[in-house]
Design a protein around this motif. Structure first.
Motif, mmCIF file in Angstrom:
data_model
loop_
_atom_site.group_PDB
_atom_site.id
_atom_site.type_symbol
_atom_site.label_atom_id
_atom_site.label_comp_id
_atom_site.label_asym_id
_atom_site.label_seq_id
_atom_site.Cartn_x
_atom_site.Cartn_y
_atom_site.Cartn_z
ATOM 1 N N LEU A 18 1.299 -18.800 -6.327
ATOM 2 C CA LEU A 18 0.642 -19.738 -5.419
ATOM 3 C C LEU A 18 1.224 -19.634 -4.013
ATOM 4 C CD1 LEU A 18 -1.372 -22.067 -5.086
ATOM 5 C CD2 LEU A 18 0.416 -23.637 -5.863
ATOM 6 N N VAL A 19 2.540 -19.509 -3.920
ATOM 7 C CA VAL A 19 3.187 -19.370 -2.614
ATOM 8 C C VAL A 19 2.722 -18.100 -1.910
ATOM 9 C CG1 VAL A 19 5.394 -18.924 -1.474
ATOM 10 C CG2 VAL A 19 5.216 -20.753 -3.159
ATOM 11 N N GLN A 20 2.636 -16.998 -2.653
ATOM 12 C CA GLN A 20 2.198 -15.743 -2.039
ATOM 13 C C GLN A 20 0.758 -15.846 -1.550
ATOM 14 O OE1 GLN A 20 3.935 -12.975 -1.246
ATOM 15 N NE2 GLN A 20 2.046 -12.267 -0.280
ATOM 16 N N LEU A 21 -0.084 -16.529 -2.303
ATOM 17 C CA LEU A 21 -1.462 -16.734 -1.856
ATOM 18 C C LEU A 21 -1.505 -17.521 -0.552
ATOM 19 C CD1 LEU A 21 -3.189 -17.606 -5.254
ATOM 20 C CD2 LEU A 21 -3.752 -15.648 -3.799
ATOM 21 N N LEU A 22 -0.664 -18.541 -0.447
ATOM 22 C CA LEU A 22 -0.657 -19.372 0.752
ATOM 23 C C LEU A 22 -0.027 -18.641 1.936
ATOM 24 C CD1 LEU A 22 0.317 -22.793 -0.860
ATOM 25 C CD2 LEU A 22 -1.913 -22.132 0.041
ATOM 26 N N ARG A 23 0.968 -17.818 1.657
ATOM 27 C CA ARG A 23 1.568 -17.019 2.728
ATOM 28 C C ARG A 23 0.591 -15.968 3.232
ATOM 29 N NH1 ARG A 23 7.567 -15.646 0.270
ATOM 30 N NH2 ARG A 23 8.613 -17.575 0.918
ATOM 31 N N GLY A 24 -0.185 -15.415 2.300
ATOM 32 C CA GLY A 24 -1.164 -14.400 2.628
ATOM 33 C C GLY A 24 -0.529 -13.054 2.926
ATOM 34 N N PRO A 25 -1.354 -12.061 3.234
ATOM 35 C CA PRO A 25 -2.810 -12.233 3.290
ATOM 36 C C PRO A 25 -3.492 -12.169 1.928
ATOM 37 C CG PRO A 25 -2.216 -10.019 3.952
ATOM 38 C CD PRO A 25 -0.920 -10.746 3.726
ATOM 39 N N TYR A 26 -2.797 -11.656 0.889
ATOM 40 C CA TYR A 26 -3.435 -11.572 -0.418
ATOM 41 C C TYR A 26 -2.396 -11.270 -1.482
ATOM 42 C CZ TYR A 26 -3.227 -6.586 0.834
ATOM 43 O OH TYR A 26 -2.809 -5.338 1.244
ATOM 44 N N VAL A 27 -2.821 -11.370 -2.734
ATOM 45 C CA VAL A 27 -2.019 -10.917 -3.875
ATOM 46 C C VAL A 27 -2.721 -9.703 -4.455
ATOM 47 C CG1 VAL A 27 -1.180 -11.458 -6.192
ATOM 48 C CG2 VAL A 27 -1.087 -13.198 -4.399
ATOM 49 N N ASN A 28 -1.956 -8.656 -4.648
ATOM 50 C CA ASN A 28 -2.493 -7.394 -5.141
ATOM 51 C C ASN A 28 -1.777 -7.021 -6.438
ATOM 52 O OD1 ASN A 28 -2.010 -4.220 -5.155
ATOM 53 N ND2 ASN A 28 -3.986 -4.598 -4.200
ATOM 54 N N ARG A 29 -2.551 -6.650 -7.446
ATOM 55 C CA ARG A 29 -1.968 -6.336 -8.759
ATOM 56 C C ARG A 29 -0.937 -5.217 -8.669
ATOM 57 N NH1 ARG A 29 -6.569 -5.450 -12.561
ATOM 58 N NH2 ARG A 29 -6.887 -3.641 -11.216
ATOM 59 N N ALA A 30 -1.209 -4.201 -7.845
ATOM 60 C CA ALA A 30 -0.287 -3.071 -7.734
ATOM 61 C C ALA A 30 0.938 -3.418 -6.895
ATOM 62 C CB ALA A 30 -1.016 -1.871 -7.128
ATOM 63 N N ARG A 31 0.741 -4.180 -5.825
ATOM 64 C CA ARG A 31 1.845 -4.511 -4.921
ATOM 65 C C ARG A 31 2.657 -5.706 -5.399
ATOM 66 N NH1 ARG A 31 1.591 -2.423 0.256
ATOM 67 N NH2 ARG A 31 2.451 -4.315 1.187
ATOM 68 N N HIS A 32 2.054 -6.546 -6.249
ATOM 69 C CA HIS A 32 2.741 -7.743 -6.751
ATOM 70 C C HIS A 32 2.651 -7.785 -8.282
ATOM 71 C CE1 HIS A 32 1.152 -8.844 -2.655
ATOM 72 N NE2 HIS A 32 2.434 -9.120 -2.498
ATOM 73 N N PRO A 33 3.240 -6.809 -8.957
ATOM 74 C CA PRO A 33 3.080 -6.723 -10.419
ATOM 75 C C PRO A 33 3.705 -7.887 -11.178
ATOM 76 C CG PRO A 33 4.756 -5.181 -9.655
ATOM 77 C CD PRO A 33 4.093 -5.726 -8.425
ATOM 78 N N ARG A 34 4.679 -8.575 -10.594
ATOM 79 C CA ARG A 34 5.288 -9.715 -11.279
ATOM 80 C C ARG A 34 4.462 -10.989 -11.102
ATOM 81 N NH1 ARG A 34 10.621 -8.985 -12.918
ATOM 82 N NH2 ARG A 34 11.633 -7.088 -12.177
ATOM 83 N N LEU A 35 3.712 -11.057 -10.021
ATOM 84 C CA LEU A 35 2.935 -12.265 -9.741
ATOM 85 C C LEU A 35 1.562 -12.254 -10.403
ATOM 86 C CD1 LEU A 35 3.655 -12.763 -5.924
ATOM 87 C CD2 LEU A 35 4.922 -13.665 -7.887
ATOM 88 N N TRP A 36 0.970 -11.072 -10.511
ATOM 89 C CA TRP A 36 -0.413 -10.982 -10.985
ATOM 90 C C TRP A 36 -0.619 -11.598 -12.369
ATOM 91 C CZ3 TRP A 36 -4.762 -10.244 -8.503
ATOM 92 C CH2 TRP A 36 -5.923 -9.975 -9.238
ATOM 93 N N PRO A 37 0.239 -11.326 -13.369
ATOM 94 C CA PRO A 37 0.014 -11.936 -14.694
ATOM 95 C C PRO A 37 0.024 -13.456 -14.651
ATOM 96 C CG PRO A 37 1.575 -10.126 -14.846
ATOM 97 C CD PRO A 37 1.383 -10.394 -13.383
ATOM 98 N N SER A 38 0.900 -14.042 -13.838
ATOM 99 C CA SER A 38 0.941 -15.504 -13.734
ATOM 100 C C SER A 38 -0.308 -16.041 -13.060
ATOM 101 C CB SER A 38 2.183 -15.934 -12.946
ATOM 102 O OG SER A 38 3.360 -15.605 -13.641
ATOM 103 N N LEU A 39 -0.791 -15.326 -12.060
ATOM 104 C CA LEU A 39 -2.017 -15.733 -11.380
ATOM 105 C C LEU A 39 -3.190 -15.752 -12.351
ATOM 106 C CD1 LEU A 39 -3.828 -16.279 -8.919
ATOM 107 C CD2 LEU A 39 -3.791 -13.827 -8.441
ATOM 108 N N ILE A 40 -3.301 -14.720 -13.166
ATOM 109 C CA ILE A 40 -4.410 -14.637 -14.119
ATOM 110 C C ILE A 40 -4.255 -15.682 -15.224
ATOM 111 C CG2 ILE A 40 -5.532 -13.166 -15.828
ATOM 112 C CD1 ILE A 40 -6.085 -12.446 -12.889
#
Length: 221
Positions: free
Chosen positions: A47-69
């Motif tokens: 959520l923090v990364q989404l708010l910081r922007g500009p986006y969350v990317n599965r390849a660039r943020h592999p630790r965040l993507w599973p939690s987002l989904i």
């Protein structure tokens, strides 16, 4: 004396979201003393990364993507409380937030948009076109500075700048797109990878309208 390694930005394993009747999962315990949050650690970081922007990317943020989904519904709910909405493309592995809009209500604009200059717009549309051409083959898209110069050169007269001044404008636009993580470094000087986020930001009607205006401008110059 043994040396301690650098602190990790994230734990090795994010806690799995707890089952709950609510769309917001209950964290097993507060992360710190006085913590009243209910989201698990990994979901908060997404959520923090989404708010910081500009986006969350599965390849660039592999630790965040599973939690987002896993906690998409909870994240959408939290963003909605802030007059924001989540734009998510699971297949492309991309997500970002944008201001909520309504024809009936005057909603606050939480995320400030950066106006695009003429040169910004030309480059963005050029990059988006390259992305769409490569989409069918699922290829990554790379561009060089020479290609950007070729795409923008026809608009130099319309910009009212001489060759040196126009080159400065192109440089400024490239830096703006690099800072926004639209143009990603490749390790090779003046060669960039184009982030697929551009394919999601503008809809077809917007692109057609802007493209028509640019063509008219180029034809009049």
């Amino acid at each position: 004396m043994s040396q301690r390694g650098p602190r990790r930005a994230y734990p090795d394993v994010f806690p799995a979201p707890a089952a709950s009747d609510s769309t917001i999962p209950d964290a097993a315990a507060g992360l710190t003393e006085g913590d009243h949050g209910r989201l698990p650690d990994g979901t908060r970081r997404a959520l923090v990364q989404l708010l910081r922007g500009p986006y969350v990317n599965r390849a660039r943020h592999p630790r965040l993507w599973p939690s987002l989904i896993a906690d998409e519904a909870a994240i959408r709910e939290r963003l909605g409380d802030l007059f924001l909405e989540l734009v998510l493309d699971r297949e492309a592995g991309l997500a970002f937030v944008r201001n909520m809009t309504s024809a009936e209500a005057d909603l606050p604009r939480v995320i400030r948009s950066t106006p695009l200059t003429l040169v910004d717009t030309v480059i963005v549309l050029f990059l988006r076109d390259r992305l769409l051409r490569a989409a069918a083959s699922d290829r990554r898209v790379f561009v060089g500075r020479d290609e950007i110069d070729d795409a923008t050169s026809v608009y130099r007269a319309a910009s009212g700048s001489d060759a040196v001044g126009f080159a400065r404008r192109v440089n400024a636009s490239i830096e703006k797109l690099k800072n926004a993580n639209v143009l990603l470094g490749t390790g090779e000087e003046e060669r960039y990878e184009v982030s697929p986020i551009l394919g999601m930001v503008f809809d077809a009607d917007e692109v057609l309208a802007v493209t028509a205006e640019l063509r008219a401008l180029a034809g009049a110059s």
